[in-house]
Design an enzyme around this catalytic site. Structure first.
Site, PDB file in Angstrom:
ATOM      1  N   TYR A 174      -1.983  -0.420  11.014  1.00 23.97           N
ATOM      2  CA  TYR A 174      -2.123  -1.090   9.946  1.00 23.97           C
ATOM      3  C   TYR A 174      -0.867  -0.751   8.928  1.00 23.97           C
ATOM      4  O   TYR A 174      -0.244  -1.719   8.435  1.00 23.97           O
ATOM      5  CB  TYR A 174      -3.294  -0.617   9.083  1.00 23.97           C
ATOM      6  N   THR A 196       0.876  -1.331   0.011  1.00 23.13           N
ATOM      7  CA  THR A 196       0.056  -0.092   0.000  1.00 23.13           C
ATOM      8  C   THR A 196       0.820   1.322   0.037  1.00 23.13           C
ATOM      9  O   THR A 196       2.142   1.184   0.491  1.00 23.13           O
ATOM     10  CB  THR A 196      -1.017   0.044   1.357  1.00 23.13           C
ATOM     11  N   ASP A 197       0.355   2.404  -0.436  1.00 23.57           N
ATOM     12  CA  ASP A 197       0.989   3.553  -0.200  1.00 23.57           C
ATOM     13  C   ASP A 197       1.038   4.186   0.858  1.00 23.57           C
ATOM     14  O   ASP A 197       2.042   4.984   1.270  1.00 23.57           O
ATOM     15  CB  ASP A 197       0.235   4.651  -1.397  1.00 23.57           C
ATOM     16  N   GLU A 198       0.334   3.455   1.886  1.00 24.54           N
ATOM     17  CA  GLU A 198       0.420   4.034   3.335  1.00 24.54           C
ATOM     18  C   GLU A 198       1.542   3.927   4.176  1.00 24.54           C
ATOM     19  O   GLU A 198       1.745   4.602   5.116  1.00 24.54           O
ATOM     20  CB  GLU A 198      -0.901   3.382   4.128  1.00 24.54           C
ATOM     21  N   LYS A 239       2.070  -3.264   7.395  1.00 20.88           N
ATOM     22  CA  LYS A 239       2.219  -3.575   5.868  1.00 20.88           C
ATOM     23  C   LYS A 239       3.846  -3.068   5.597  1.00 20.88           C
ATOM     24  O   LYS A 239       4.497  -3.687   5.106  1.00 20.88           O
ATOM     25  CB  LYS A 239       1.458  -2.573   5.209  1.00 20.88           C
TER      26      LYS A 239
HETATM   27  P1  NAD Z   1      -9.773  -7.121   2.289  1.00 16.18           P
HETATM   28  O1  NAD Z   1      -9.622  -6.985   3.738  1.00 16.18           O
HETATM   29  O2  NAD Z   1     -10.960  -6.869   1.735  1.00 16.18           O
HETATM   30  O3  NAD Z   1      -9.457  -8.641   1.998  1.00 16.18           O
HETATM   31  C1  NAD Z   1      -8.447  -9.345   2.757  1.00 16.18           C
HETATM   32  C2  NAD Z   1      -8.610 -11.075   2.531  1.00 16.18           C
HETATM   33  O4  NAD Z   1      -7.365 -11.681   3.216  1.00 16.18           O
HETATM   34  C3  NAD Z   1      -9.808 -11.403   3.020  1.00 16.18           C
HETATM   35  O5  NAD Z   1     -10.475 -12.434   2.154  1.00 16.18           O
HETATM   36  C4  NAD Z   1      -9.286 -12.079   4.384  1.00 16.18           C
HETATM   37  O6  NAD Z   1     -10.075 -13.286   4.838  1.00 16.18           O
HETATM   38  C5  NAD Z   1      -8.005 -12.548   4.060  1.00 16.18           C
HETATM   39  N1  NAD Z   1      -7.219 -12.755   4.980  1.00 16.18           N
HETATM   40  C6  NAD Z   1      -6.990 -12.180   6.228  1.00 16.18           C
HETATM   41  N2  NAD Z   1      -6.078 -12.792   6.882  1.00 16.18           N
HETATM   42  C7  NAD Z   1      -5.756 -13.985   6.570  1.00 16.18           C
HETATM   43  C8  NAD Z   1      -4.767 -14.743   6.788  1.00 16.18           C
HETATM   44  N3  NAD Z   1      -4.019 -14.777   7.905  1.00 16.18           N
HETATM   45  N4  NAD Z   1      -4.409 -16.091   5.759  1.00 16.18           N
HETATM   46  C9  NAD Z   1      -5.169 -15.942   4.550  1.00 16.18           C
HETATM   47  N5  NAD Z   1      -6.123 -14.927   4.209  1.00 16.18           N
HETATM   48  C10 NAD Z   1      -6.287 -14.121   5.166  1.00 16.18           C
HETATM   49  O7  NAD Z   1      -8.540  -6.505   1.772  1.00 16.18           O
HETATM   50  P2  NAD Z   1      -8.304  -5.754   0.372  1.00 16.18           P
HETATM   51  O8  NAD Z   1      -8.759  -4.127   0.315  1.00 16.18           O
HETATM   52  O9  NAD Z   1      -8.753  -6.496  -0.742  1.00 16.18           O
HETATM   53  O10 NAD Z   1      -6.682  -5.705   0.259  1.00 16.18           O
HETATM   54  C11 NAD Z   1      -6.022  -6.729  -0.186  1.00 16.18           C
HETATM   55  C12 NAD Z   1      -4.471  -6.425   0.042  1.00 16.18           C
HETATM   56  O11 NAD Z   1      -4.115  -5.273  -0.901  1.00 16.18           O
HETATM   57  C13 NAD Z   1      -4.029  -6.054   1.209  1.00 16.18           C
HETATM   58  O12 NAD Z   1      -2.553  -6.712   1.496  1.00 16.18           O
HETATM   59  C14 NAD Z   1      -4.062  -4.658   1.326  1.00 16.18           C
HETATM   60  O13 NAD Z   1      -3.171  -4.302   2.296  1.00 16.18           O
HETATM   61  C15 NAD Z   1      -3.608  -4.283   0.008  1.00 16.18           C
HETATM   62  N6  NAD Z   1      -3.935  -3.085  -0.585  1.00 16.18           N
HETATM   63  C16 NAD Z   1      -5.464  -2.474  -0.386  1.00 16.18           C
HETATM   64  C17 NAD Z   1      -5.729  -1.364  -1.032  1.00 16.18           C
HETATM   65  C18 NAD Z   1      -7.259  -0.928  -0.678  1.00 16.18           C
HETATM   66  O14 NAD Z   1      -7.545   0.242  -1.116  1.00 16.18           O
HETATM   67  N7  NAD Z   1      -8.054  -1.846  -0.309  1.00 16.18           N
HETATM   68  C19 NAD Z   1      -4.813  -0.507  -1.518  1.00 16.18           C
HETATM   69  C20 NAD Z   1      -3.533  -0.733  -1.619  1.00 16.18           C
HETATM   70  C21 NAD Z   1      -3.302  -2.147  -1.111  1.00 16.18           C
HETATM   71  O1  DAU Z   2      -4.214   3.961   0.517  1.00 18.81           O
HETATM   72  C1  DAU Z   2      -4.354   2.597   0.200  1.00 18.81           C
HETATM   73  C2  DAU Z   2      -5.283   1.997   1.418  1.00 18.81           C
HETATM   74  O2  DAU Z   2      -6.673   2.659   1.180  1.00 18.81           O
HETATM   75  C3  DAU Z   2      -5.387   0.521   1.666  1.00 18.81           C
HETATM   76  O3  DAU Z   2      -3.928   0.137   1.925  1.00 18.81           O
HETATM   77  C4  DAU Z   2      -6.334   0.140   2.885  1.00 18.81           C
HETATM   78  O4  DAU Z   2      -6.336  -1.262   2.834  1.00 18.81           O
HETATM   79  C5  DAU Z   2      -7.481   0.795   2.496  1.00 18.81           C
HETATM   80  O5  DAU Z   2      -8.437   0.577   3.639  1.00 18.81           O
HETATM   81  C6  DAU Z   2      -7.501   2.444   2.147  1.00 18.81           C
HETATM   82  O6  DAU Z   2      -7.340   3.018   3.583  1.00 18.81           O
HETATM   83  P1  DAU Z   2      -7.885   4.206   3.865  1.00 18.81           P
HETATM   84  O7  DAU Z   2      -7.833   4.864   5.383  1.00 18.81           O
HETATM   85  O8  DAU Z   2      -7.570   5.449   2.922  1.00 18.81           O
HETATM   86  O9  DAU Z   2      -9.499   3.939   3.407  1.00 18.81           O
HETATM   87  P2  DAU Z   2     -10.775   4.291   3.980  1.00 18.81           P
HETATM   88  O10 DAU Z   2     -12.009   3.836   2.917  1.00 18.81           O
HETATM   89  O11 DAU Z   2     -10.831   3.738   5.400  1.00 18.81           O
HETATM   90  O12 DAU Z   2     -10.857   5.750   4.222  1.00 18.81           O
HETATM   91  C7  DAU Z   2     -10.627   6.437   3.210  1.00 18.81           C
HETATM   92  C8  DAU Z   2     -10.929   7.961   3.568  1.00 18.81           C
HETATM   93  O13 DAU Z   2     -11.996   8.390   4.048  1.00 18.81           O
HETATM   94  C9  DAU Z   2      -9.681   8.329   4.764  1.00 18.81           C
HETATM   95  O14 DAU Z   2      -9.107   9.567   4.741  1.00 18.81           O
HETATM   96  C10 DAU Z   2     -10.755   8.102   5.903  1.00 18.81           C
HETATM   97  C11 DAU Z   2     -11.941   8.669   5.438  1.00 18.81           C
HETATM   98  N1  DAU Z   2     -13.099   8.157   6.226  1.00 18.81           N
HETATM   99  C12 DAU Z   2     -13.300   6.845   6.005  1.00 18.81           C
HETATM  100  C13 DAU Z   2     -14.551   6.216   6.613  1.00 18.81           C
HETATM  101  C14 DAU Z   2     -14.884   4.596   6.866  1.00 18.81           C
HETATM  102  C15 DAU Z   2     -14.296   8.860   6.564  1.00 18.81           C
HETATM  103  O15 DAU Z   2     -14.317  10.146   6.041  1.00 18.81           O
HETATM  104  N2  DAU Z   2     -15.673   8.480   7.010  1.00 18.81           N
HETATM  105  C16 DAU Z   2     -15.739   7.058   7.109  1.00 18.81           C
HETATM  106  O16 DAU Z   2     -16.783   6.487   7.670  1.00 18.81           O
END
Ligand code: NAD
Ligand code: DAU
Length: 359
Positions: A163, A137-139, A167
């Site tokens: 988180y 992730t970019d975080e 990562k």
């Molecule tokens: P998500 O939370 O929707 O899905 C995570 C999945 O991993 C789930 O299906 C869960 O059951 C599984 N899991 C959790 N712990 C596990 C374990 N110990 N063994 C096997 N499976 C397990 O997450 P997502 O949003 O799909 O993110 C997927 C990946 O991409 C993560 O590594 C996250 O850090 C990264 N990522 C997410 C975003 C985003 O915006 N969602 C952006 C950049 C990177």
């Molecule tokens: O940048 C990549 C990341 O993006 C991933 O690594 C994470 O797994 C993914 O969850 C996401 O993280 P964020 O914290 O940016 O996503 P989230 O959707 O939780 O929140 C997006 C923005 O919106 C953040 O600035 C917090 C804000 N927010 C979120 C929620 C859930 C609100 O204002 N209200 C809300 O109820």
């Protein structure tokens, strides 16, 4: 040939597996083994379109279960591992960081140990072809000021939440396994994804679902935090491209060049809902917006400089934010059954815990 995907029942992982199995880029006969623990975020319903498909095998289990992972390597002999499995929600990591350390750090370590043993057992040709792609992730890069340049791959690591720290730790382990043991790794650091099957605890799906239910749309703080949004199918295409042609040991930032403040995102979602499914009283869904207490340690701005992946691998996103968000809102309106099934689970308890303290 087979690839092993971890976390393939979650949001991005399931989109990746669906695209891999159903898309026209499937290498002929190349199957996916999908290892997922099915935490609250894992949902087998996401994989319904490929139920019973010969090219997909689902395995319920933990990346930290060494015996299971070892047996999967022995049985399927994958030519690549794509590691999506993680705890992914920042707010949950603030309320309870332990699961994040357990899966993102310790789980990744155990997975890497088994990959290392498997890699050592391969012949030279198979070693040459093998890849471990870590999805990050970019975080991990921390928070930007409003005038700072976007994150490049060389940006220092400054994670600010449990988180992102977990990562970052996993990224460092993956890097170390390349430098120390010669594992052929690739790492992608991507910005915020959105699209189908996004669990409605994250900003965009939560706003769509709450708006439809007549509930408040909780915007943290002043709503001016900036995120860089990428349609999930574009993230999946970037991962396929890096897997195919990325240089071993390299990191690729992935993003959509779509920086937007949260409040703008929420207003855009409301406007699309006003157009596609207007409120019965004729008023805008934007009336439901409610500013609530901010997230502790809330990162102000993320922005990805995705020029390396474009320059080296020719990857570019296919969707603009406008086209992607329209498809996303339409998907949620057309998949109310999926939403209802998700909402009836433990997610309800989480909503109570997170929002009852925000006032
Ligand atoms: P998500 O939370 O929707 O899905 C995570 C999945 O991993 C789930 O299906 C869960 O059951 C599984 N899991 C959790 N712990 C596990 C374990 N110990 N063994 C096997 N499976 C397990 O997450 P997502 O949003 O799909 O993110 C997927 C990946 O991409 C993560 O590594 C996250 O850090 C990264 N990522 C997410 C975003 C985003 O915006 N969602 C952006 C950049 C990177
Ligand atoms: O940048 C990549 C990341 O993006 C991933 O690594 C994470 O797994 C993914 O969850 C996401 O993280 P964020 O914290 O940016 O996503 P989230 O959707 O939780 O929140 C997006 C923005 O919106 C953040 O600035 C917090 C804000 N927010 C979120 C929620 C859930 C609100 O204002 N209200 C809300 O109820």
């Amino acid at each position: 040939m087979t690839i092993l995907v971890t976390g393939g029942a979650g949001f991005i992982g399931s989109n990746f597996v669906l695209d891999w199995v159903l898309g026209d880029h499937l290498q002929e006969g190349e199957a996916v083994v999908n290892l997922d623990k099915l935490t609250y975020a894992g949902n087998l319903e996401n994989l319904k379109p490929i139920e019973g498909h010969d090219a997909h095998t689902f395995v319920h289990g933990d990346i930290g279960d060494r015996a299971l992972v070892k047996s999967l390597f022995e049985q399927y002999k994958p030519r690549a591992v794509i590691n999506f499995a993680a705890e992914s929600h920042v707010d949950r990591s603030i309320h309870g960081p332990e699961d994040f350390i357990e899966t993102n750090v310790v789980g990744t370590f155990h997975l890497l140990e088994e990959v290392r043993a498997y890699f050592a057992s391969l012949g030279a040709l198979d070693q040459n072809a093998f890849r471990f792609l870590h999805v990050s992730t970019d975080e991990v890069y921390g928070s930007l000021g409003s005038d700072d340049p976007a994150f490049t791959e060389g940006h220092r690591y400054e994670p600010n939440s449990p988180y992102s720290a977990s990562k970052a730790a996993s990224d460092h382990l993956v890097r170390a396994y390349h430098h120390t043991y010669g594992l052929p790794i690739l790492t992608t650091n991507c910005s915020n994804n959105y699209g189908p099957y996004h669990f409605p605890e994250k900003l965009i799906p939560l706003m769509i679902v709450n708006a439809q239910a007549g509930k408040n749309l909780p915007v943290y703080g002043d709503g001016q935090q900036v995120r860089d949004w990428l349609y999930v199918k574009d993230h999946c295409s970037a991962i396929r491209r890096v897997l195919e042609a990325g240089r071993v040991g390299e990191v690729y930032n992935v993003g959509g060049w779509n920086e937007k403040p949260n409040i703008e995102i929420v207003r855009r979602v409301c406007a699309l809902l006003d157009e596609m499914n207007p409120r019965a009283d004729g008023k805008s869904y934007a009336q439901q917006i409610n500013f609530v207490t901010d997230r502790p340690g809330h990162d102000r701005r993320y922005a990805i400089d995705a020029s390396k992946i474009e320059r080296e691998l020719g990857w570019k996103p296919a969707e603009t934010f406008e086209t992607g968000i329209r498809k996303t809102v339409a998907w949620y309106l057309e998949h109310r059954g999926w939403v209802d099934n998700v909402l009836s689970g433990s997610y309800r308890d989480w909503l109570e815990k997170n929002y009852s303290v925000r006032g």
